[in-house]
Design an enzyme around this catalytic site. Sequence first.
Site, PDB file in Angstrom:
ATOM      1  N   GLU A   2       4.288   4.492   3.804  1.00 22.69           N
ATOM      2  CA  GLU A   2       3.856   3.212   4.378  1.00 22.69           C
ATOM      3  C   GLU A   2       4.224   2.139   3.358  1.00 22.69           C
ATOM      4  OE1 GLU A   2      -0.293   0.930   5.645  1.00 22.69           O
ATOM      5  OE2 GLU A   2      -0.348   2.690   4.340  1.00 22.69           O
ATOM      6  N   ASP A  61      -6.572  -5.785   1.435  1.00 28.23           N
ATOM      7  CA  ASP A  61      -6.194  -5.044   0.236  1.00 28.23           C
ATOM      8  C   ASP A  61      -7.067  -5.403  -0.957  1.00 28.23           C
ATOM      9  OD1 ASP A  61      -3.884  -3.713   1.383  1.00 28.23           O
ATOM     10  OD2 ASP A  61      -3.015  -5.712   1.485  1.00 28.23           O
TER      11      ASP A  61
END
Length: 252
Positions: A36, A47
Amino acid sequence: MTKIKLMSHLVAGYPTDEIALEAARALIRGGADILEIQLPFSDPSADGPAIQTACTQVLRRHYRTADGLRFIGQIHQEFPQTPLYLMSYGSLIYTPGIEAFCKKAAAVGVKGMIIPDLPFDFDEGLSAACTANGMLSIPVAAPSMSAERLHKLAHAGYPYIYCALRTGITGTDTTIDKPTLDFLAKASEGGAKIYGGFGISNGKQAKALAPSVEAVVAGSTFVRIITEKQHDKTALAAAIETKAKELTGQEV
């Protein structure tokens, strides 16, 4: 023990394309089944600190979307049998036009798109554009979703769903407990295969998660290794390969 299937996360161009490519090679040697690859973004809301910092450093080099796609193309040329998923945020793919972006992504070997901030039922045409270009659109589910909405997603006909194992951001440890497993079961009840991640960093977590998912997803743990060992490519590659083997349940 059966090998655990692993989807590993990389930030394109971090800290350089050359080092990121070495990391990709080490991940595949270590048993990663899917890569990914994230296009660096200025405000990566899902994130944690490790990936946010990596994105910031790459963007300081004036790294562009075209550079990220070129990097993905390099990996695809070297490892054509390894599925590559592109992870990004909506504005990066919406600005040039989702259909145009998907066409470019497919041309460099991308097999699936993961765009966390595009809801599955208001995805601006992402699913249709992916289908038209032979790619998967992989929506993201989170434990914070209402039961009704999770049920709707589970039965929306997607072959794969990415399940964030907890709310918040990536990069801190996640406990694989009964509520987590119940969430995964509900997400898969419509027949979708599940990719499960957020905070997976060791073999114990991966082993606990593996029976409930198609693949375990790990990202920040690899980004931290790259950050720590970026000045010694041999040590970096060895550490990444060892961590991938740990997460896939292979002997280290």
